[in-house]
Write an enzyme that holds these catalytic residues in place. Structure first.
Site: not given
Length: 512
Positions: A108, A189, A213
């Site tokens: 990420k 996210s 997330s």
């Protein structure tokens, strides 16, 4: 964004070889870590071939999915080095390689890498910034021989900038798309991490979670996501939201793969003090030993329906009922229709105090992160706000604001208001989730979807999402297992047992 290194002409031969020579590995697509390692061992596959294949799939599908922000220009070099190390290990008796050796991983874009990749949180404000060192989890991945293939897209700034930004959107990465139904919410996210593994752009990805997330993107993209106990994995070198709630975990296609990754990244890191205390939870021998097909047997599992089933359709309700029966059939003792005290308050970040705490924690922690960068266009949250205003054409539009940033900038440290909010969160946790778990002596709570994420978030508790089905439109949904701090081994047994009895996940359909 243009990606380099296309798949060479070996691909068809390679896939045919994988199909015919090993029944366990029908193709690179959908292959598990164990299957890939077996192909390595039997000289049916090299890390270079695997990296080139994934890059070709990114070139092909990323213009549609926006799951990957950038590919590591050194990925082929890393793959060649892994192949060389593997060849040497075969000639040396007793030489051992890690379980992720030669396996590509997508990280990420909030997780720092000390290489040619950016760490930008999806924002142009951090483009060109230079981190001091690899994030703690990245260092552990490299130590285990993993290949850092690139950075996955995300909701910008881990969804902590704007109230109106859609899930999975960032100015650098664009709008991430759900590979099952392209118009469906990919959630956030860590959206790009989940999209990538679901669409077979990679087998292994890493996400972060402050509140939902990891669990929510895994739920929405038919993936397995593990949200570890806070501190079980290092947060050092990661763009922060809240040191009290932030955690780093794997997103993969199977429970076994996610557990392989958890074993690689869990543990002490001198740059994250929270890992010292949480490391005591890691069992001797790691977590792979808990991948047992009969993992449900003897477990005490509480079922919480309210309010997590109140907003779903009949199709998902029926699926959940079927899954509760499967838990019983697998040997678990099920305590149905339990209630978490004050769940409506916990689920509302404003009423619980979570929003108040997060705003102040974000400003303090993100300012500290920005100041320690070796190079950065911005050094404070105020700088980022000013950058967004100055470069509004790229960073803002009529819908994308920065209300959360502005509210966080208006805070002044952890004062009496924030301390009261944190105390309230602790009390809600004790009176709610903890009391329910203790009163019924439960090993886990199970809910439909990621609605329990707020409960787990405010207490620093672990959770695992497992694919649970697809609605009438083909949109995935998951089932979530949550437990008390340090109970990953129990959750792994339960999640793996459920997965082996159901095996619901299927490849994406790319329905327009």
């Amino acid at each position: 964004m243009k990606f380099t290194s296309a798949l060479s002409s070996f691909s068809l031969v390679l896939l045919l070889t994988l199909t015919t020579s090993n029944a366990l590995l029908t193709s690179i697509k959908e292959a598990t870590i164990d299957e890939i390692q077996l192909a390595f061992k039997q000289n049916q596959l090299t890390s270079r071939q695997l990296v080139e294949y994934y890059i070709s799939e990114i070139n092909r599908l990323n213009p549609i999915l926006n799951a990957v922000i950038e590919v590591n220009p050194d990925a082929i070099y890393q793959a060649d080095r892994a192949d060389y190390e593997r060849a040497r290990a075969k000639t040396r008796r007793g030489s051992m390689l890690g379980g992720l050796h030669g396996i590509p991983v997508l990280i990420k874009d909030t997780i720092g890498t000390k290489d040619k990749l950016n760490t930008s949180a999806g924002s142009f404000a951090l483009l060109g910034s230079v981190v001091a060192r690899d994030a703690g989890v990245v260092a552990k991945l490299r130590q285990g021989g993993a290949i850092i293939l690139g950075k996955a897209s995300l909701s910008e700034w881990a969804a902590f900038r704007s109230l109106n930004a859609p899930n999975g959107f960032s100015p650098r990465g664009g709008q991430g798309k759900n590979p099952y139904v392209l118009s469906a919410d990919p959630c956030g996210s860590s959206s790009g991490s989940a999209i990538s593994v679901a669409a077979n752009l990679i087998a292994v990805s890493i996400g972060t979670e402050t509140d939902g997330s990891i669990l929510c993107p895994s739920h929405a993209n038919s993936a397995v996501g593990i949200k570890p106990t806070v501190g079980l994995t290092s947060r050092a070198g990661v763009v922060p939201v809240s040191p009290r709630q932030d955690t780093i975990g794997p997103i993969c296609r199977t429970v076994a793969d996610a557990v392989h990754v958890l074993d690689a990244i869990a543990g002490f890191d001198e740059f994250d003090p929270a890992t010292r205390e949480a490391s005591k939870y890691i069992p001797y021998g790691g977590y792979k030993q808990f991948l047992k097909a009969n993992g449900l047997k003897g477990k005490r599992i509480g079922v919480v329906r309210n309010p997590f089933l109140s907003s779903v359709g009949e199709y998902e309700r029926q699926a959940f009922e079927s899954h509760v029966r499967i838990l019983r059939q697998g040997g678990a003792t099920v305590f149905d229709k339990l209630e978490i005290s004050n769940i409506e308050t916990i689920s509302n970040a404003t009423r619980s105090g979570e929003a108040v705490a997060l705003l102040a924690e974000f400003k303090v922690s993100v300012n500290a992160y920005l100041k320690q960068l070796v190079v950065s266009p911005v050094r404070t949250l105020a700088d980022v706000i000013a950058f967004n205003q100055k470069f509004s054409d790229s960073e803002m539009n009529d819908e994308l604001g920065q209300e959360i940033f502005l509210a966080a900038e208006g805070t002044n440290g952890i004062g009496s208001l924030e301390k009261a909010a944190m105390a309230n969160l602790e009390q809600l946790t004790k009176d709610g989730f903890q009391k329910l778990m203790w009163d019924h002596e439960l090993d886990a709570l199970v809910t439909h979807g990621p609605g329990i994420s707020a409960v787990l978030a405010i207490g620093g508790f672990p959770g695992i999402n497992v694919p649970a089905g697809y609605d009438e439109k083909g949109v995935p949904f998951g089932i979530n297992f949550g437990g008390l701090k340090g109970t990953e081994q129990k959750l792994i047994q339960i999640a793996y047992g459920f997965e082996q009895l159901t095996k619901i996940r299927k490849p994406p359909t790319f329905i327009a």
